[in-house]
Design an enzyme around this catalytic site. Structure first.
Site, PDB file in Angstrom:
ATOM      1  N   TYR A 144       7.394  34.336 -84.459  1.00  0.00           N
ATOM      2  CA  TYR A 144       6.404  35.345 -84.844  1.00  0.00           C
ATOM      3  C   TYR A 144       5.043  34.677 -84.987  1.00  0.00           C
ATOM      4  O   TYR A 144       4.915  33.645 -85.649  1.00  0.00           O
ATOM      5  CB  TYR A 144       6.812  35.981 -86.172  1.00  0.00           C
ATOM      6  N   ASP A 239       1.920  26.915 -84.234  1.00  0.00           N
ATOM      7  CA  ASP A 239       1.648  27.922 -85.251  1.00  0.00           C
ATOM      8  C   ASP A 239       2.195  27.384 -86.569  1.00  0.00           C
ATOM      9  O   ASP A 239       3.379  27.483 -86.855  1.00  0.00           O
ATOM     10  CB  ASP A 239       2.327  29.245 -84.867  1.00  0.00           C
ATOM     11  N   LYS A 267      -1.343  31.471 -94.938  1.00  0.00           N
ATOM     12  CA  LYS A 267      -0.475  31.292 -96.110  1.00  0.00           C
ATOM     13  C   LYS A 267      -0.990  30.213 -97.089  1.00  0.00           C
ATOM     14  O   LYS A 267      -1.978  30.463 -97.752  1.00  0.00           O
ATOM     15  CB  LYS A 267       0.967  31.087 -95.647  1.00  0.00           C
TER      16      LYS A 267
HETATM   17  C1  LIG Z   1       3.062  34.898 -91.457  1.00  0.00           C
HETATM   18  C2  LIG Z   1       2.955  34.323 -90.131  1.00  0.00           C
HETATM   19  C3  LIG Z   1       1.955  34.735 -89.231  1.00  0.00           C
HETATM   20  C4  LIG Z   1       1.043  35.893 -89.501  1.00  0.00           C
HETATM   21  O1  LIG Z   1       0.181  35.661 -90.577  1.00  0.00           O
HETATM   22  P1  LIG Z   1      -0.484  36.923 -91.301  1.00  0.00           P
HETATM   23  O2  LIG Z   1      -1.368  36.300 -92.318  1.00  0.00           O
HETATM   24  O3  LIG Z   1       0.655  37.718 -91.855  1.00  0.00           O
HETATM   25  O4  LIG Z   1      -1.233  37.677 -90.272  1.00  0.00           O
HETATM   26  C5  LIG Z   1       1.836  34.053 -88.037  1.00  0.00           C
HETATM   27  N1  LIG Z   1       2.655  33.045 -87.717  1.00  0.00           N
HETATM   28  C6  LIG Z   1       3.631  32.634 -88.554  1.00  0.00           C
HETATM   29  C7  LIG Z   1       4.489  31.481 -88.165  1.00  0.00           C
HETATM   30  C8  LIG Z   1       3.819  33.271 -89.768  1.00  0.00           C
HETATM   31  O5  LIG Z   1       4.823  32.890 -90.563  1.00  0.00           O
END
Ligand SMILES: *Cc1c(COP(=O)(O)O)cnc(C)c1O
Length: 425
Positions: A144, A239, A267
């Site tokens: 994701y 990511d 995060k």
């Molecule tokens: C949470 C998450 C996102 C998206 O971040 P948001 O602040 O919710 O838009 C993207 N990549 C990873 C790996 C994530 O865990």
């Protein structure tokens, strides 16, 4: 436990907010029942609107690595707010956070702040396309990268929890530029590279996956991607929205010993306020506006409140790197404890863990990619989730999510959690 007031608030919320929530995974759809409305939180505990106290294993989906309402972060935000909340002009604190982040993370010279992980990933891919002059990207099923169009192709997290990995509203035109590979399968990547010679701008992945449960990269997988990218002139995008400043000061790059070309954060970097970021070597970042032609902007980007929370959080982690070891030890303790109870009760399971990320899968096959994660028994997961909740433990309400431990969790909390597993099965 009683959740009367939560249920009433949820009924009211549904009248005005689609599904009653502002992000789908909060809605408990995968596990059934009504979501819990939180009133306040401190350290490792959530206090809901019905007066229940819950041990929290989500920590706001990762940001609160030192626990809820962590004082240095709260104090920094409160003091900053008194001086104005947004200016739309440069402030010194943006450079302070940038400098600290660059000093902690390997192989990056410059960083651009945005407001979410979604924005970070979306902008990083634009930069990769602008830099390479190529259109296609390779992503992995079950990873994701936020909710922007290019990534909603077999995405993990809420996008699979609800069975809509390919969202309506994403055009065919966009989807055709996203090529799909299998996690932990270098052959699937090489085949796509061979079939699309000279057309691929980037390979994007969660270097340790957390959005199909926790999935650990097997030996040689990430190194192999690095080799393919270097050989083929493709940019490797990590990511690290989940892993950044969680797996160590230098995130997954440091933990795995592999350098990416562009790294995305979210995060933890915002300490619980909305911050995302992407970073790379100066030569790549020079392509970004206003230095270069790749456009990217944000009215509230680098917001002083968000920067002050991020700076307080990263300063703590910089000064106390032993937190990462302590977290990994707690996670290992939890792993062993849960595994022992489940084995004793004869419950078929797999537990995946890396640093302070962990997930329990109710399957007898090793969980190494999206299709093996999807074979987990969801009825067992529901029983587990609700049983733990009844015993005062708040786990992610979907099998496709990692837990995020916070250092506020004590060994007494972990023991209580392990005991609760014994009561459920
Ligand atoms: C949470 C998450 C996102 C998206 O971040 P948001 O602040 O919710 O838009 C993207 N990549 C990873 C790996 C994530 O865990």
């Amino acid at each position: 436990m009683i959740y009367q007031r939560s249920s009433a608030l949820f009924a009211e919320a549904k009248k005005y907010i689609p599904g009653g929530v502002n992000s789908p995974v909060r809605a408990f759809k995968a596990v059934g029942g009504d979501p819990i409305f939180v009133k306040e939180a401190k350290g490792a505990y959530l206090y809901d609107v019905d007066g229940n106290q819950l041990i929290d294993y989500i920590a706001s989906w990762g940001p609160l690595i030192l626990g809820h309402a962590y004082e240095p972060v709260i104090n920094a935000v409160v003091e900053k707010a008194k001086k104005g909340t947004s200016f739309g002009m440069p402030t010194e604190i943006e450079t302070e956070l940038a400098q600290l982040a660059v000093s902690m993370v390997p192989n990056i010279d410059k960083i651009r702040f945005v407001n979410s992980g979604t924005e970070a990933c979306m902008s990083a891919v634009r930069l990769a396309r602008g830099y390479t002059g190529k259109d296609k990207i390779i992503k992995f099923a079950g990873c994701y990268h936020g909710h922007s169009d290019s990534f909603l192709i077999q995405a993990g997290s809420g996008a699979v929890t609800f069975g809509s990995p390919n969202s309506p509203g994403v055009t065919q035109g966009t989807a055709k530029d996203t090529l799909l590979a299998t996690y932990n399968d270098l052959g699937s990547v090489q085949a796509l590279v061979d079939a699309n010679q000279g057309e691929i701008a980037a390979i994007i992945l969660e270097p340790v996956a957390g959005n199909m449960g926790c999935i650990v990269p097997q030996d040689g997988f990430v190194e192999g991607l690095r080799d393919i990218c270097t050989r083929e002139g493709i940019l490797l995008l990590f990511d690290e929205v989940m892993t950044g400043f969680r797996l160590g000061r230098g995130g997954a790059q440091e933990a795995l010993g592999v350098n990416a070309d562009i790294v995305m954060f979210g995060k933890v970097i915002g300490g619980g306020l909305p911050v995302g970021a992407f970073a790379a070597r100066a030569e790549i970042m020079a392509h970004l506006a206003p230095e270069g032609p790749v456009y990217q902007a944000g009215t509230l980007s680098g917001n002083p409140l968000a920067m002050s929370a991020g700076l307080a959080m990263l300063t703590e982690l910089y000064n106390r790197p032993e937190v990462f070891t302590s977290l990994a030890e707690k996670t290992e303790y939890l792993h062993k404890g849960i595994a022992e109870v489940l084995t004793e009760k004869g419950v078929t399971h797999q537990i995946n863990r890396f640093g302070s990320m962990i997930s329990v899968h109710f399957t007898d096959e090793p969980v190494v990619d999206f299709s093996s994660a999807a074979k987990g028994n969801n009825d067992m997961f529901k029983k587990y989730f609700h049983g733990m909740l009844d015993n005062g433990v708040y786990l992610p309400p979907s099998a496709f999510e990692s837990y995020f431990l916070s250092d506020a969790l004590s060994y007494a909390d972990l023991d209580k959690t392990i005991e609760a597993v014994g009561k459920v099965f």
